[in-house]
Design an enzyme around this catalytic site. Sequence first.
Site, PDB file in Angstrom:
ATOM      1  N   GLU A 113     -16.322  22.976  -4.980  1.00  0.00           N
ATOM      2  CA  GLU A 113     -16.126  22.621  -6.210  1.00  0.00           C
ATOM      3  C   GLU A 113     -17.484  22.606  -6.977  1.00  0.00           C
ATOM      4  O   GLU A 113     -17.089  22.480  -8.345  1.00  0.00           O
ATOM      5  CB  GLU A 113     -15.391  21.351  -6.066  1.00  0.00           C
ATOM      6  CG  GLU A 113     -13.960  21.264  -5.572  1.00  0.00           C
ATOM      7  CD  GLU A 113     -12.969  22.161  -6.121  1.00  0.00           C
ATOM      8  OE1 GLU A 113     -12.715  22.125  -7.239  1.00  0.00           O
ATOM      9  OE2 GLU A 113     -12.384  23.036  -5.675  1.00  0.00           O
ATOM     10  N   SER A 386      34.147 -23.588   7.941  1.00  0.00           N
ATOM     11  CA  SER A 386      33.796 -24.992   8.468  1.00  0.00           C
ATOM     12  C   SER A 386      32.276 -25.128   8.686  1.00  0.00           C
ATOM     13  O   SER A 386      32.025 -26.383   9.066  1.00  0.00           O
ATOM     14  CB  SER A 386      34.625 -25.217   9.829  1.00  0.00           C
ATOM     15  OG  SER A 386      35.910 -25.397   9.529  1.00  0.00           O
TER      16      SER A 386
END
Length: 641
Positions: A113, A386
Amino acid sequence: MSSSNTVLDKQPPTQTSPNIEFLKEVGQVAGVTLLSITMLASSVMAGGLVGLAVSFRNLPDVRQLRSFAPAETTYIYDIKGKLLTAIHGEANRKIVPLNQISPNLKRAVLASEDSHFYHHHGVNPAAVGRAAIVNLTAGGVREGGSTITMQLVKNIFLTKKRAFTRKIAEAVLAVRLEQIISKDQILEMYLNQVYWGHNNYGVQTAARTYFNKSAANLTLGESAMMAGLIQAPEEFSPFVNMKLAKQKQKEVLGRMLDLKWISQQEYNAALQEQIKLGQIRSFQGSALPYVTNTVAQEIIRKFGREALIKGGMRVQTTIDANFQLMAEATIKKWHKTLLGRGLYKNQMALVAIDPRTHFIKALVGGVDSKAGEFNRATQALRQPGSAFKPFVYYTAFASGKFTPNSTVIDSPVSYRDGDGWYYPRNYDGGFMGAMPIRTALALSRNVPAIKIGKAVGMNRVIDTCHTLGINSPMVAVSSLPLGAIGVTPLEMASAYATFANYGWRSPATAIMRITDSSGNVLLDNTPKPQQVLDPWASAAMLDVMQSAVTEGTGKGAAIGRPVAGKTGTTSAEKDIWFIGTVPQLTTAIWVGRDDNKQLASGATGGGMVTPVWRDFMEQALKDVPVMKFKPPSEFPRPKAN
């Protein structure tokens, strides 16, 4: 952002295996005159660009890169450090410092690069000149001539549109950036910022994906292949086309050989390397989705979604992966068993909490974690039946007016509710007369629970529920003690865990600790319990719920050690429950249908859910010592109020 003195591990500078210090001095090796000319040209170019900068007053301020934090992947682990999942947005990234990146990769990227990276001031005049000729000839932008610094500022600040004005902006920003941070810092940022394909941003996640190893351990052959990806990552990906990937690898190695950064022998060896590919990791599913989805939602509530997908968090959960897998396997097994008993289309949820810390130890949101994202443990609002009654009786005990041995009469009664009358009934349709509260709860009699609720006041029962963290809307109607509200299994487990800890409560959580990627603590969930319930009333409630297991509807949950718990069954058998606890672990299990239809005639928590709870707890408590609950006599009884 971190940096090192050099971007390569120090080694003797040779022509065949250079370090970056050697690269920095390569101009001297090539000749002082050439270096002087290059530096002079760079300076002239830099000076010209600084002048042009007047025309770019609206460009971003590169000084903000001193504290720039790119989007980074969040990692979620179990309590022992096993990775469960990685969560990210577009960018799957894990930041690593420059000294933890392979020298091979740094050389390969620089060769591919920007081989003059350490000798320009942000712009390479020779490369720009060459690109200008190509672009003028082509009548448009065809070649960039971009340095690594220019690529970095483009990736962070600018659009991807190819235009002359953007190239000038890149150059201006690159020159500015090189004036405020070092070359090594720029290279580190670039390697952690650049896109490598398949949703991998930065070298670490890319190395893990392509070669199943850390960026620090990449070989020369692997490094050259990765460097070759930068210009067109998906096109040259070895997962897509190994032939093209090898071609780009050869080009990068050839460039390194031309620069004399590697020897012919290293070049040949790298080309002969056998490349062992990893696997594409981005957006893979979680190992334990019910757990990680719950953790993710908790993070979003505390920090926001952006922090979750971009913040690079390291999240340690409260859950052991093996324990969680055992819980999931137990639920899956019993789902099939209950199908065989006529409970068609049944779904299930399980939540296990350590009452001493309120840390979630297991969380199962359905019979198949891969069938959908709906988590019944945390999202399904179902009637507890319950299983709600302990909240009523606790309120009575905390008032100081009742004890487990107080008498309540199970007899017909009616209450004015709105425009009509309410006639509560028991599950069996009959009445049993006078009995102690202990027996009324153990046998899950409905009428006594309603009478006690009326005696202490339904609003006080609602206050108890809110104190326990149950936030569902509740109305003070006569049927409230029978659980005519919507709750989640997590809420029920947390509430019972507070009883099991004698009224001490911390917020239930699946997160133990969160740090950022640098190790700074963002959240520490070390328990900070608060006394929210009366300890005597809590101990009395535990005492009564033990009777429910030894001689009542919860007999199926007996496991040879003290257990306090309560069954729950709603009208028309749409929801059945058992929530039970030992001093070290509280577990809630729910069974129902997603369409809220009847499971089966006669399906009850005592008959269908207690065996599931018993099976899970026997496995969970295999190596856990037997403990007894503290009796109410160890605590002062509250005065009547």
